[in-house]
Design a protein around this motif. Structure first.
Motif, PDB file in Angstrom:
ATOM      1  N   UNK A 118     134.644 108.110  54.318  1.00  0.00           N
ATOM      2  CA  UNK A 118     134.114 106.884  54.480  1.00  0.00           C
ATOM      3  C   UNK A 118     134.942 105.770  54.419  1.00  0.00           C
ATOM      4  N   UNK A 119     134.858 104.621  55.017  1.00  0.00           N
ATOM      5  CA  UNK A 119     135.594 103.373  54.857  1.00  0.00           C
ATOM      6  C   UNK A 119     134.865 102.289  54.602  1.00  0.00           C
ATOM      7  N   UNK A 120     135.131 101.525  53.791  1.00  0.00           N
ATOM      8  CA  UNK A 120     134.346 100.132  53.375  1.00  0.00           C
ATOM      9  C   UNK A 120     135.290  99.170  53.060  1.00  0.00           C
ATOM     10  N   UNK A 121     135.785  98.063  53.921  1.00  0.00           N
ATOM     11  CA  UNK A 121     136.385  97.114  53.695  1.00  0.00           C
ATOM     12  C   UNK A 121     137.786  97.446  53.183  1.00  0.00           C
ATOM     13  N   UNK A 122     138.530  98.309  53.792  1.00  0.00           N
ATOM     14  CA  UNK A 122     139.748  98.648  53.489  1.00  0.00           C
ATOM     15  C   UNK A 122     139.973  99.851  52.357  1.00  0.00           C
ATOM     16  N   UNK A 123     138.707 100.288  51.687  1.00  0.00           N
ATOM     17  CA  UNK A 123     138.738 101.329  50.837  1.00  0.00           C
ATOM     18  C   UNK A 123     138.248 102.649  51.491  1.00  0.00           C
ATOM     19  N   UNK A 124     138.945 103.773  50.993  1.00  0.00           N
ATOM     20  CA  UNK A 124     138.578 104.931  51.685  1.00  0.00           C
ATOM     21  C   UNK A 124     138.284 105.922  50.464  1.00  0.00           C
ATOM     22  N   UNK A 125     137.074 106.794  50.538  1.00  0.00           N
ATOM     23  CA  UNK A 125     136.252 107.488  49.705  1.00  0.00           C
ATOM     24  C   UNK A 125     136.460 108.885  50.247  1.00  0.00           C
ATOM     25  N   UNK A 126     137.177 110.011  49.705  1.00  0.00           N
ATOM     26  CA  UNK A 126     137.210 111.267  49.990  1.00  0.00           C
ATOM     27  C   UNK A 126     135.829 112.055  49.316  1.00  0.00           C
ATOM     28  N   UNK A 127     135.216 112.372  50.355  1.00  0.00           N
ATOM     29  CA  UNK A 127     133.836 113.434  49.897  1.00  0.00           C
ATOM     30  C   UNK A 127     134.229 114.870  50.047  1.00  0.00           C
ATOM     31  N   UNK A 128     134.235 115.631  48.807  1.00  0.00           N
ATOM     32  CA  UNK A 128     134.478 116.955  48.651  1.00  0.00           C
ATOM     33  C   UNK A 128     133.332 117.804  49.179  1.00  0.00           C
ATOM     34  N   UNK A 129     133.591 118.544  50.146  1.00  0.00           N
ATOM     35  CA  UNK A 129     132.401 119.362  50.768  1.00  0.00           C
ATOM     36  C   UNK A 129     132.360 120.662  49.540  1.00  0.00           C
ATOM     37  N   UNK A 130     131.402 121.753  50.265  1.00  0.00           N
ATOM     38  CA  UNK A 130     131.127 122.794  49.528  1.00  0.00           C
ATOM     39  C   UNK A 130     132.656 123.527  49.266  1.00  0.00           C
ATOM     40  N   UNK A 131     132.575 123.993  47.946  1.00  0.00           N
ATOM     41  CA  UNK A 131     133.724 125.130  47.768  1.00  0.00           C
ATOM     42  C   UNK A 131     133.246 126.354  47.677  1.00  0.00           C
ATOM     43  N   UNK A 132     133.817 127.347  48.338  1.00  0.00           N
ATOM     44  CA  UNK A 132     133.800 128.726  48.541  1.00  0.00           C
ATOM     45  C   UNK A 132     134.649 129.564  47.728  1.00  0.00           C
ATOM     46  N   UNK A 133     134.255 130.804  47.627  1.00  0.00           N
ATOM     47  CA  UNK A 133     135.131 131.789  46.718  1.00  0.00           C
ATOM     48  C   UNK A 133     136.632 131.834  47.307  1.00  0.00           C
TER      49      UNK A 133
END
Length: 257
Positions: free
Chosen positions: A87-102
């Motif tokens: 996601x981008x908001x006014x020059x900032x990026x936020x990484x969203x960690x998805x589902x973790x699998x075995x």
């Protein structure tokens, strides 16, 4: 280019004419807008207001006040920042960690369980041989998705393979006869009776439920992680009995002596 209202705060040194001068600035509606306000607490004069974005044909973003600089488009779409999980908001990026699998935890390996059989790696045909496995909760740290992480493994199930094609699944690793207060060759939830003599190689696999913590709390991992302990050899013999009228001490050549 999208224009964002700016909150301006100016502090003026305490001068006799400061407050009237500030009030005069607020009267310039074209500069400060209708929300401008000036007041004093006796030590300074504060002027606050919201600067309005320029409308068509005018504004303060170009040197001559005729509108935005050439080439700027007020209706331009925001720049595409990449994949859907960024996601981008006014020059900032936020990484969203998805589902973790075995399968993501290949670099995190829980310790193998302990594994024994009794009595002493031997058994009798048709009589229970007792198997006992041991495993405990484990935590380890490392890097996942290029982020520091703590991984926790909790034993959830034990799968015993007895070496003769039979297997059993248990929520516990079993208990020794002495701990249970039972005599040898007693049946237990993890024991197994072999149907014929021979040498059998048994094993146990512990299924671990996993969870990860990236610093914001524990999250469950989809799937299980397995650790196996094998190579436990059990020699199974036949036991034969006969009725005799004398003991071996009394008749050393008697049956079974």
């Amino acid at each position: 280019m999208r224009l964002i209202p700016l909150l301006l705060l100016a502090s003026l040194s305490l001068l006799p004419a400061a407050l009237p001068a500030a009030s005069g600035q607020c009267d310039d509606v074209g500069t400060w807008g209708s929300t401008c306000d000036a007041d004093s607490d006796g030590t300074q004069v504060d002027v606050t207001g919201t600067r309005e974005p320029p409308g068509p044909g005018g504004g303060n973003d170009s040197p001559d006040g005729d509108g935005p600089p050439p080439g700027d488009d007020e209706t331009a779409e925001p720049e595409d920042c990449g994949p859907a999980d960024v996601l981008c908001r006014d020059g900032y990026t936020v990484e969203v960690i998805g589902e973790v699998t075995a399968s993501d935890l290949v670099s995190f390996v829980p310790a193998k369980p302990s594994f024994t059989s009794e009595p002493g790696g031997v058994g009798l045909v048709g009589m229970p041989t007792n198997f006992v496995a041991g495993a405990s909760e484990q935590t380890m740290t490392g890097t996942l998705f290029e982020l520091p992480v703590t991984v926790r493994f909790t034993p959830a199930a034990y799968v015993f393979a007895y070496g003769d094609g039979a297997s059993a699944r248990s929520t516990s690793g079993g208990t020794a006869w002495t701990t249970l207060g039972q005599p040898q060759f007693s049946a237990t939830p993890t024991s197994h009776a072999y149907a014929s003599r021979g040498r059998y190689v048994s094993s146990v696999s512990v299924e671990y439920a996993a969870a990860v913590n990236f610093g914001a709390g524990w999250r469950p991992v989809n799937g299980i992680v397995t650790a196996t302990a094998g190579g436990q050899t059990v020699d199974v013999y036949e036991a034969r009995t006969a009725l005799v009228d004398k003991t071996c001490a009394e008749n050393p050549s008697g049956p079974g002596c």
